[in-house]
Design a protein around this motif. Structure first.
Motif, mmCIF file in Angstrom:
data_model
loop_
_atom_site.group_PDB
_atom_site.id
_atom_site.type_symbol
_atom_site.label_atom_id
_atom_site.label_comp_id
_atom_site.label_asym_id
_atom_site.label_seq_id
_atom_site.Cartn_x
_atom_site.Cartn_y
_atom_site.Cartn_z
ATOM 1 N N GLY A 56 6.468 14.201 6.518
ATOM 2 C CA GLY A 56 6.178 13.144 5.567
ATOM 3 C C GLY A 56 4.961 13.461 4.717
ATOM 4 N N ALA A 57 5.016 13.040 3.448
ATOM 5 C CA ALA A 57 3.848 13.165 2.579
ATOM 6 C C ALA A 57 2.873 12.025 2.824
ATOM 7 N N GLY A 58 3.373 10.923 3.342
ATOM 8 C CA GLY A 58 2.564 9.731 3.577
ATOM 9 C C GLY A 58 3.486 8.595 3.955
ATOM 10 N N ALA A 59 3.131 7.363 3.552
ATOM 11 C CA ALA A 59 3.941 6.212 3.945
ATOM 12 C C ALA A 59 3.699 5.051 2.992
ATOM 13 N N LEU A 60 4.547 4.024 3.158
ATOM 14 C CA LEU A 60 4.446 2.781 2.398
ATOM 15 C C LEU A 60 4.095 1.644 3.345
ATOM 16 N N LEU A 61 3.374 0.651 2.830
ATOM 17 C CA LEU A 61 3.016 -0.535 3.601
ATOM 18 C C LEU A 61 3.414 -1.760 2.797
ATOM 19 N N ALA A 62 4.028 -2.732 3.459
ATOM 20 C CA ALA A 62 4.445 -3.976 2.814
ATOM 21 C C ALA A 62 3.952 -5.161 3.646
ATOM 22 N N PRO A 63 3.981 -6.368 3.079
ATOM 23 C CA PRO A 63 3.547 -7.528 3.855
ATOM 24 C C PRO A 63 4.328 -7.733 5.150
ATOM 25 N N ASP A 64 5.578 -7.254 5.203
ATOM 26 C CA ASP A 64 6.387 -7.461 6.413
ATOM 27 C C ASP A 64 6.393 -6.255 7.341
ATOM 28 N N GLY B 116 0.806 -1.210 0.000
ATOM 29 C CA GLY B 116 0.000 0.000 0.000
ATOM 30 C C GLY B 116 0.842 1.263 0.000
ATOM 31 N N LEU B 117 0.278 2.314 -0.562
ATOM 32 C CA LEU B 117 0.866 3.660 -0.550
ATOM 33 C C LEU B 117 -0.262 4.642 -0.309
ATOM 34 N N ALA B 118 -0.049 5.571 0.603
ATOM 35 C CA ALA B 118 -1.034 6.628 0.831
ATOM 36 C C ALA B 118 -0.291 7.911 1.153
ATOM 37 N N GLY B 119 -0.728 9.008 0.547
ATOM 38 C CA GLY B 119 -0.047 10.268 0.803
ATOM 39 C C GLY B 119 -0.891 11.457 0.401
#
Length: 344
Positions: A283-291, A268-271
């Motif tokens: 921060g403009a947003g963040a990243l999400l990964a399975p780990d 996921g990416l949201a910003g």
């Protein structure tokens, strides 16, 4: 502040999201600049999100301190952006078409970049150059949320719905919108061989709830690699407790991660497209990964605690997944993308 690098255009910098003395000074200067115009004059107004704060003129009977207290309360209220801007217009001496009324009988052309779900031009930056279609809006819910948290003069003003100023000879043209941003992202994803699902450019609601809802969509299963795109503007209701660092996008993403619980094949990416997601700490947003959750637990972070404390920005910063772009110099609201890859 810090973006004044023009050569021929006079720039007045001011504070966002809570106005400061420079916001009021800029508003007074702009209002004075349109006095005494004639029917052959043209006013070209470039309007984008954030203008509600950097162009801030208290209505008669109010002070800048009143406006500052109200803005802080609004940011923590959980109200949608349309209602917040309706509140701001009622408290303003320049918004809601008042700048246009001061420029009459000149012609006004507004070029705008939309950061509003639904792209209502009168809501962008609280509509200083356009007729106020929200002048008679019932603000009882907003008053109930703000009472006791803002000065009494503010509540008194909000209870009085006054006739909006007459705005004539006003035109508006959209230069950029959230929908344009989603279509551009979809084109890039399509070129990469991905299937596209666009949920809409006007999603609203509590950030954590929207994150959980989109997790359910991502877990529904796909036959081909798919990217789920959405825009709009969610909200975060702080309540009475002290909040940590974070914004609506990092809170959305952390709630998404909690609901996915490490599901394989989902990223996921949201910003915020302006490069600053609330109080995320740059921060403009963040990243999400399975780990993501596994790495966070290894650092002693608790997802539930971070969400309860509205500390999503601190959470992603600690694991190195905060997205920092700096000011992008545009603002078409929030951007969210979830990549789902089928697992064998």
């Amino acid at each position: 502040y810090g973006t004044n690098d023009t050569r021929r255009i006079v720039v007045r910098e001011a504070r966002h999201p809570v106005p400061d003395e420079a916001s009021e000074a800029a508003a007074r200067e702009i209002l004075a600049s349109v006095q005494g115009l004639g029917p052959d004059d043209l006013v070209l107004a470039l309007i984008s999100g954030g203008g509600s704060s950097v162009l801030s003129l208290p209505a008669p009977g109010l002070t800048l301190a009143d406006k500052q207290a109200t803005n802080r309360a609004l940011l923590a209220s959980g109200l949608d952006i349309r209602t917040m801007n309706a509140v701001r217009r009622r408290l303003s001496g320049i918004k809601g078409g008042k700048l246009a009324a001061a420029a009459a009988p000149a012609r006004i052309v507004t070029l705008t970049i939309s950061d509003i779900p639904g792209d209502d031009p009168a809501a962008i930056a609280s509509g200083p150059t356009l007729a106020d279609s929200y002048a008679a809006m019932d603000l009882s819910d907003a008053i109930a949320r703000l009472e006791g948290r803002v000065p009494p003069a503010v509540i008194e003003r909000l209870r009085r719905a006054e006739p909006p100023p007459v705005v004539a000879r006003a035109e508006v043209r959209m230069i950029a919108t959230p929908g344009m941003a989603l279509q551009a992202a979809a084109a890039v994803a399509r070129d990469a061989g991905l299937e596209i699902e666009i949920l809409g450019d006007d999603l609203e609601g509590e950030s954590a709830n929207v994150g959980a809802e989109q997790a359910a969509l991502a877990l529904a299963g796909r036959d081909r690699p798919t990217v789920i795109l959405s825009g709009g503007e969610t909200t975060v209701t702080i309540g009475g407790g002290k909040a940590g660092r974070g914004g609506r996008n990092t809170e959305f993403l952390l709630a998404l991660g909690r609901a996915l619980d490490g599901a394989p094949g989902v990223w996921g990416l949201a910003g915020d497209t302006d490069g600053e997601d609330g109080a995320s700490g740059g921060g403009a947003g963040a990243l999400l990964a399975p780990d993501t959750l596994h790495r966070a637990r290894a650092l002693g972070l608790d997802v539930a605690v971070s969400l309860a404390n509205h500390d999503s920005g601190g959470f992603f910063d600690a694991i190195g997944d905060l997205v920092v772009t700096g000011p992008t110099r545009t603002n078409v609201n929030d951007f969210r993308a979830i990549l789902v890859t089928p697992q064998a």
